[in-house]
Design a protein around this motif. Structure first.
Motif, PDB file in Angstrom:
ATOM      1  N   UNK A   1      55.123 -41.437  50.631  1.00 46.89           N
ATOM      2  CA  UNK A   1      55.656 -41.158  49.287  1.00 46.89           C
ATOM      3  C   UNK A   1      55.229 -39.766  48.822  1.00 46.89           C
ATOM      4  N   UNK A   2      53.954 -39.415  49.107  1.00 45.54           N
ATOM      5  CA  UNK A   2      53.454 -38.094  48.697  1.00 45.54           C
ATOM      6  C   UNK A   2      54.237 -37.000  49.420  1.00 45.54           C
TER       7      UNK A   2
ATOM      8  N   UNK B   1      56.250 -34.098  47.660  1.00 46.66           N
ATOM      9  CA  UNK B   1      55.963 -32.685  47.975  1.00 46.66           C
ATOM     10  C   UNK B   1      57.259 -31.938  48.269  1.00 46.66           C
ATOM     11  N   UNK B   2      58.174 -32.587  48.990  1.00 45.10           N
ATOM     12  CA  UNK B   2      59.442 -31.924  49.301  1.00 45.10           C
ATOM     13  C   UNK B   2      60.203 -31.620  47.999  1.00 45.10           C
ATOM     14  N   UNK B   3      60.224 -32.603  47.082  1.00 42.51           N
ATOM     15  CA  UNK B   3      60.891 -32.389  45.796  1.00 42.51           C
ATOM     16  C   UNK B   3      60.241 -31.258  45.003  1.00 42.51           C
ATOM     17  N   UNK B   4      58.905 -31.254  44.956  1.00 38.02           N
ATOM     18  CA  UNK B   4      58.195 -30.231  44.175  1.00 38.02           C
ATOM     19  C   UNK B   4      58.397 -28.841  44.762  1.00 38.02           C
ATOM     20  N   UNK B   5      58.338 -28.748  46.096  1.00 40.42           N
ATOM     21  CA  UNK B   5      58.529 -27.433  46.728  1.00 40.42           C
ATOM     22  C   UNK B   5      59.955 -26.950  46.463  1.00 40.42           C
ATOM     23  N   UNK B   6      60.932 -27.885  46.533  1.00 41.97           N
ATOM     24  CA  UNK B   6      62.323 -27.508  46.248  1.00 41.97           C
ATOM     25  C   UNK B   6      62.456 -26.962  44.834  1.00 41.97           C
ATOM     26  N   UNK B   7      61.857 -27.654  43.842  1.00 42.18           N
ATOM     27  CA  UNK B   7      61.923 -27.186  42.452  1.00 42.18           C
ATOM     28  C   UNK B   7      61.227 -25.843  42.292  1.00 42.18           C
ATOM     29  N   UNK B   8      60.083 -25.701  42.997  1.00 41.60           N
ATOM     30  CA  UNK B   8      59.290 -24.465  42.927  1.00 41.60           C
ATOM     31  C   UNK B   8      60.112 -23.270  43.432  1.00 41.60           C
ATOM     32  N   UNK B   9      60.818 -23.467  44.535  1.00 36.42           N
ATOM     33  CA  UNK B   9      61.623 -22.380  45.093  1.00 36.42           C
ATOM     34  C   UNK B   9      62.799 -22.074  44.167  1.00 36.42           C
ATOM     35  N   UNK B  10      63.443 -23.133  43.624  1.00 43.14           N
ATOM     36  CA  UNK B  10      64.552 -22.907  42.696  1.00 43.14           C
ATOM     37  C   UNK B  10      64.067 -22.154  41.451  1.00 43.14           C
TER      38      UNK B  10
END
Ligand code: HEM
Ligand code: HEM
Length: 175
Positions: free
Chosen positions: A133-134, A138-147
Motif C-alpha cells: 500500500x505504501x 508513493x507512486x501517487x505522491x511522486x506523480x503529484x510532486x512531478x506535476x
C-alpha cells in the motif's frame, strides 16, 4: 545576495533518493513481487534491501541537514509544498520500516544472509500489505510532486526546478 537554490548536498541527496526510489518502485512491482520465492529471488531481494536502506538513510540525512543548511526562502504555495515534501519523506521511511519488519517477521533475513530459505510467500504477512500500500501511495505522491513541479515551472513560471539544480536563474521570483 540571496541564494534561491537548495545547497549542493541537498540537491545531490534529492536526486539520489529520487533515482533509488523510482528504481525500487519499478523493480519491486514489476520484478520482485512477480518472482516465486525460490533461491534465485534471494539476490534480487538483497539488492532491494540494500538500496531501500540507503534511501531511508539519505532521507534521515536530508532531514538532519535542514538544521545546518536551511532551505531557500519559500515560494508561492509553500504550505502545500511543505505538506507534499513531508509526505514524500514519510512514505520512503514507511517503506523501509515495513520492508525491514517484513524480512524480520517472515524469517527471510536468514536466507538473505546466506543460511536458510525464503518463506513460501510474503503475502501472508501484514507488513507485506503495508509495504504494498505504501508503494502505491508513493507512486501517487511522486506523480503529484512531478506535476506540481511542472505546474510551477511552466505555468506559474517561477523557475522552481532551479531550486533542485535544474536550469538557470533565480527560482522563487515570478517574472
Ligand atoms: C522519488 C522521487 C522524488 C522524491 C522522493 C522527492 C522528494 C522531494 C522532497 C522531500 C523535496 C523537499 C526538498 C528537501 O527537503 O530537500 C523535494 C523538492 C523538490 N523536488 Fe522532488 N522528489 C522526487 C522527484 C522529483 C522529480 C522527478 C522532480 C522534477 C520534476 C522533482 C522536483 C523537485 C523540486 C522542483 C523541488 C523544490 C520544491 C521547493 O523547494 O518548493 N522531484 N523533492
Ligand atoms: C524506499 C524504499 C523501498 C521501496 C520504494 C520499495 C518498493 C517495493 C515495491 C514497489 C514492492 C512490490 C510491492 C507490490 O507489488 O505490492 C516491494 C516488495 C518488497 N520489498 Fe520493498 N521497497 C523499499 C524498501 C524495502 C526494504 C528496506 C526492504 C527490506 C529490508 C524491502 C523488502 C521487500 C520485500 C521482502 C518485498 C516483497 C516481495 C514479494 O512480495 O515477493 N523493501 N518493495
Amino acid at each position: 545576495m540571496q541564494d534561491f537554490r537548495y545547497r549542493a548536498p541537498q540537491i545531490a541527496i534529492h536526486w539520489l533518493v529520487a533515482a533509488v526510489v523510482l528504481f525500487l518502485l519499478a523493480t519491486g512491482m514489476l520484478v520482485l513481487a512477480e518472482l516465486p520465492n525460490n533461491a534465485q529471488k534471494v539476490g534480487n531481494l538483497r539488492i532491494h534491501m540494500i538500496l531501500g536502506g540507503l534511501a531511508a538513510l539519505l532521507v534521515v540525512a536530508r532531514i538532519a541537514l535542514r538544521r545546518r543548511l536551511p532551505p531557500p526562502p519559500p515560494v508561492q504555495g509553500e504550505t502545500l509544498g511543505w505538506l507534499g515534501h513531508l509526505a514524500l519523506n514519510l512514505v520512503v521511511l514507511l517503506l523501509a520500516f515495513s520492508g525491514a519488519l517484513l524480512v524480520l517477521q517472515s524469517g527471510a533475513l536468514d536466507a538473505v544472509l546466506g543460511n536458510g530459505v525464503l518463506p513460501e510467500d510474503f503475502k501472508q504477512f501484514l507488513p507485506r500489505k503495508i509495504h504494498g500500500l505504501a508503494a502505491r501511495a508513493a507512486i501517487g505522491l511522486v506523480g503529484l510532486h512531478v506535476l506540481a513541479a511542472l505546474y510551477h515551472q511552466l505555468i506559474v513560471k517561477d523557475r522552481l526546478l532551479f531550486r533542485v539544480g535544474l536550469g538557470f536563474g533565480k527560482a522563487g521570483q515570478s517574472q
